[in-house]
Enzyme design. Structure first.
Site, mmCIF file in Angstrom:
data_model
loop_
_atom_site.group_PDB
_atom_site.id
_atom_site.type_symbol
_atom_site.label_atom_id
_atom_site.label_comp_id
_atom_site.label_asym_id
_atom_site.label_seq_id
_atom_site.Cartn_x
_atom_site.Cartn_y
_atom_site.Cartn_z
ATOM 1 N N ARG A 68 0.784 -1.218 0.000
ATOM 2 C CA ARG A 68 0.000 0.000 0.000
ATOM 3 C C ARG A 68 0.827 1.286 0.000
ATOM 4 O O ARG A 68 0.607 2.152 -0.826
ATOM 5 C CB ARG A 68 -0.934 0.006 1.210
ATOM 6 C CG ARG A 68 -2.018 1.065 1.124
ATOM 7 C CD ARG A 68 -2.955 1.028 2.318
ATOM 8 N NE ARG A 68 -3.590 -0.261 2.487
ATOM 9 C CZ ARG A 68 -4.501 -0.508 3.428
ATOM 10 N NH1 ARG A 68 -4.856 0.434 4.265
ATOM 11 N NH2 ARG A 68 -5.048 -1.710 3.549
ATOM 12 N N HIS A 104 -8.023 -3.867 -6.958
ATOM 13 C CA HIS A 104 -7.728 -3.119 -5.730
ATOM 14 C C HIS A 104 -8.946 -3.105 -4.802
ATOM 15 O O HIS A 104 -9.748 -2.169 -4.844
ATOM 16 C CB HIS A 104 -7.335 -1.681 -6.095
ATOM 17 C CG HIS A 104 -6.601 -0.943 -5.012
ATOM 18 N ND1 HIS A 104 -5.315 -1.243 -4.638
ATOM 19 C CD2 HIS A 104 -6.976 0.091 -4.215
ATOM 20 C CE1 HIS A 104 -4.918 -0.424 -3.679
ATOM 21 N NE2 HIS A 104 -5.934 0.391 -3.393
ATOM 22 N N TYR A 132 -18.805 12.850 -12.503
ATOM 23 C CA TYR A 132 -18.813 14.039 -13.363
ATOM 24 C C TYR A 132 -17.546 14.176 -14.196
ATOM 25 O O TYR A 132 -17.584 14.721 -15.289
ATOM 26 C CB TYR A 132 -18.972 15.308 -12.513
ATOM 27 C CG TYR A 132 -20.267 15.363 -11.740
ATOM 28 C CD1 TYR A 132 -21.500 15.348 -12.389
ATOM 29 C CD2 TYR A 132 -20.266 15.431 -10.353
ATOM 30 C CE1 TYR A 132 -22.685 15.389 -11.678
ATOM 31 C CE2 TYR A 132 -21.446 15.477 -9.629
ATOM 32 C CZ TYR A 132 -22.660 15.453 -10.295
ATOM 33 O OH TYR A 132 -23.824 15.494 -9.597
#
Length: 808
Positions: free
Chosen positions: A31, A77, A121
């Site tokens: 990570r 993931h 968006y």
């Protein structure tokens, strides 16, 4: 049932250690830390791989960011969608990453800390440079590993055809460790790799001929290089970033500071707010307006200043107290073979080159095998064309074993036989034979070339260099971050003329610096001019005649010492109130400045600091014991309860000392009677005082000069030093002034010459400047003449002398 109820005894300490180590390694490897080979953390790698798999290449249309995030989450993931989207947003922000890897369309946030629009968006696709991260991925150049549910495979590392770890840097906090690698210029880093290719024995100094230092996306300056070189050598260090600024003169005589580039990872809106807070809290004086005039063309922060302030000083205060100057800590920590290691610059480049050698070797082996397989098939096809009639006969005579019969008849491999069976009839023409022979010849040349690459490490590295230089030519740009001298190499004194100034400090702690030529000389007995707008309960207590380059040392009622450069005190107009000294020095609550001293660094005949308290205690300490004094303060003298410092002087250890008491007595004794003491000592008795009396002045005498004494009601006189006899330290002294109701008690004394001038200030801030020769010379037991008119409710607060040498 027995198995169900079975309890296993486990050592909880061992279990906690094992579990925590597993968790820590999961965070470290899976990570938080980048791989040294491609400079990516797993989430970055998965985003790029997913975009590549979905064909979101720079030449294609944008796709909704939610599509990418969903694909990454579903396939590779299994963490939060916000984490993936925020990572993708940063990969698209040109102020967060030096060379963006994602091409974002829509609102992807701002340098003011505005968040990006929701993923539903915005749209995105890969940036052109990201293609170089994935280049040759389909040629088995890197290892693949199963995804989280083993339904798919993902690359363990990307080919990364340029040194992305250094180029884009990395930041991450793991468990017990953190990485902080600054971004660099693509062209410089590629040149650094090429240096190692050309010169395998290259050292850090050779690499630094090409890599000048970090190159931040927001530009700005890097100050000094020593600590940066230390980071490149050891893997740990720092760089000091400073905003790009310029000072402009305005039409109304005022000046303004323009900020055009700010340090990396600084929120511009918060920076402007911080500067506004510093102004509001009077931490920085002289700013009248601050505006953010930034637009899509670039950053522009405008800081307007008062007409009477030095812009250079304000700018240096801004660098000191705001994020216009910022330290970037460098910790070059990355994963090497899945183990975290602190790496030097040379190690990072060599490990990257090793990765590229592996990538090109595997790519070449892939191309070689592909070419060999194709030649093998071509040989089979040529056999078929040369024996076409026989091939047709074998196929027609076969039932369902045509492949086996062809293999047997012409000694073909299974792959060759299958290729013949799949061959179209049009390929049987004679022209096709020539094409096949030509293709075979080309492939044999490539095979020879591939084998030469695999057998010649120098040739292989030359290919790496050639391909790196192609990337440099295509994507490299100019350096954005420039270098300036380190802070410690810049002397602000060089920017400020060493003019004479007065420094006044009031009873309530307001301090200011005023040019000395503001005050004109007046005749004895004048009313003076106003020097400060003070509150009714405030008045000037300390007046220093000094220069801008002098050091001011402040002693407090609690026996502590603080030091400031004179130029660091805000310059004010003659009538201004000044700045509260708590904004300049970290005084404790209730702590008060009681004495101040001015001296220059080049003072060569002063060896001791002499201190005297109002209760008659004197102490001598070597000057070098105060060299470390700074804004945090040091103990200067240990005081008895109810006592405070009233006088401080610099001396060479060979002088006579004169102490003057408020009720009209004085004592003169040899300085040698006061032994040298440590910084925290109490001192010895200078003068035995009557009940209620106190020392008001301690002076280092000069035989050919006079003692000037001034009383509360504005009366004063000069008395030759020769009228005072040297006594033993600790005595009661002798009469020096006749105290009456008209004169009031003594407020202080100075040693002066005819050529000197004095400045006298009363409790309402009115100040008069006069020549010393205008003051009458009278005997020890007289009262003196009127020097300054004072009203019934006002008294003399303080006075200082202007030496003739200073005035010249």
């Amino acid at each position: 049932m027995e198995n169900k109820d079975k309890i296993i005894d486990i050592d909880i300490r061992r279990e906690m250690e094992d579990s925590y180590i597993e968790y820590a390694m999961s965070v470290i490897v899976g990570r938080a830390l980048p791989d040294v080979r491609d400079g990516l953390k797993p989430v970055h790698r998965r985003i790029l791989f997913s975009m590549g798999q979905n064909g979101l290449t720079p030449d294609k249309a944008y796709r909704k960011s939610a599509t990418v995030v969903g694909d990454v989450l579903g396939k590779y993931h299994p963490h939060g969608d916000a984490a993936v989207y925020e990572t993708m947003v940063k990969m698209a922000q040109d102020f967060s990453i030096r060379y963006p890897l994602v091409d974002g369309h829509g609102n992807f946030g701002s340098i003011d800390g505005d968040s990006a629009a929701a993923m539903r968006y915005t749209e995105s696709k890969m940036a052109k440079l990201a293609m170089e991260m994935l280049r040759d991925l389909d040629k088995e150049t890197v290892d693949f590993m199963p995804n989280y549910d083993e339904s798919l495979e993902e690359p363990a590392v990307l080919p990364a055809r340029y040194p992305n770890l250094l180029v884009n840097g990395s930041n991450g906090i793991a468990v017990g460790m953190a990485t902080s690698i600054p971004p660099h210029n693509l062209g410089e880093v590629i040149d650094g790799v090429c240096e190692i290719i050309d010169n395998p024995e290259a050292e850090l100094k050779d690499i630094l001929k090409h890599i000048k230092g970090p190159d931040f996306p927001t530009g700005a300056y890097i100050m000094g290089k020593n600590s940066m070189y230390e980071a490149y050598r050891t893997g740990r260090g720092k760089v000091i970033q400073r905003a790009k600024t310029k000072i402009e003169e305005m039409s109304n005589g005022k000046s303004r500071i323009i900020v055009t580039e700010i340090p990396y990872q600084i929120n511009k809106a918060r920076l402007v707010e911080k500067i506004a807070d510093l102004t509001k809290n009077k931490k920085i004086e002289g700013i009248t307006d601050i505006r953010d005039e930034s637009n899509r063309k670039g950053i522009r922060i405008v800081i307007e200043l008062r007409r009477d302030v030095n812009a250079e000083i304000v700018l240096n205060q801004l660098f000191k107290y705001s994020s216009l100057q910022q330290v970037f800590s460098i910790i070059m920590l990355a994963l090497v073979d899945n183990e975290p290691r602190i790496l030097s610059l040379e190690q990072i480049l060599r490990l990257y080159l090793k990765h590229q050698v592996d990538v090109i070797t595997r790519r070449t082996e892939f191309d070689l095998n592909k070419a060999l397989n194709r030649v093998h098939l071509l040989e089979g096809l040529l056999i078929a064309i040369d024996n076409i009639d026989e091939v047709i006969r074998v196929i027609r005579s076969a039932y369902n074993d045509a492949m086996e019969k062809l293999m047997e008849r012409f000694a073909l491999s299974e792959a060759q036989a299958r290729a013949i069976l799949d061959m179209q009839l049009r390929r049987l023409q004679g022209l096709e034979r020539e094409k096949l022979l030509e293709e075979k010849k080309d492939l044999e040349e490539k095979i020879a070339y591939y084998r030469r690459i695999l057998s010649d490490p120098i040739l292989l590295k030359s290919i790496i260099k050639e391909e790196l230089l192609e990337i440099k030519d295509k994507y490299a740009d100019k350096r954005r971050t420039d270098f300036i001298d380190a802070y410690e190499e810049i002397d602000i004194k060089d920017m400020i003329s060493d003019d004479e100034v007065t420094v006044t400090l009031t009873h309530l702690g307001y301090i200011k610096r005023v040019a000395i030529d503001t005050y004109k000389t007046q005749k004895r007995g004048g009313k003076g001019i106003s020097s400060m707008s003070t509150r009714d309960e405030d008045f000037v207590e300390t007046l220093l005649l000094t220069t801008n380059h002098s050091k001011l040392v402040f002693f407090t009622d609690r026996g502590r010492i603080y030091r400031l450069n004179a130029y660091e005190i805000p310059e004010s107009s003659r009538t201004a109130k000044g700045t509260n000294i708590v904004n300049l020095l970290p005084l404790d609550e209730g702590e008060k400045i009681t004495s101040a001293l001015s001296f220059k660094d080049d003072r060569d005949n002063a060896h001791y600091v002499l201190m005297c308290t109002k209760l008659g205690i004197i102490k001598k300490t070597r000057l070098d014991q105060f060299q470390k004094s700074d804004r945090n303060g040091l103990i200067a003298i240990s005081l008895d309860e109810g006592d405070s410092l009233i006088g401080v002087a610099l001396t060479d250890g060979e002088q006579n000392i004169l102490c003057v008491a408020r009720q009209g007595k004085a004592i003169l004794f040899d300085e040698k009677e006061v032994r040298d003491m440590g910084r925290t000592a109490r001192g010895v008795r200078a003068m035995r005082l009557d009940l209620g009396d106190e020392i008001v002045s301690m002076l280092v005498t000069e035989h050919d000069k006079d003692l000037l004494i001034i009383s509360e009601r504005g009366y004063g006189k000069r008395t030759p030093i020769s009228e005072y006899n040297v006594q033993s330290r600790g005595g009661k002294g002798s009469k020096t002034y006749k105290i009456t109701t008209k004169t009031g008690e003594i407020i202080g004394a100075k040693i002066i010459a005819d050529e000197d001038e004095i400045m006298v200030i009363n409790t309402d801030g009115t100040l008069i400047r006069m020549s010393a020769k205008d003051i009458s010379v009278l005997g020890r037991v007289t009262s003196g003449v009127r020097l300054m008119k004072t009203s019934e409710d006002k008294a003399i607060a303080s006075f200082a002398k202007i030496e003739a040498s200073e005035e010249e």
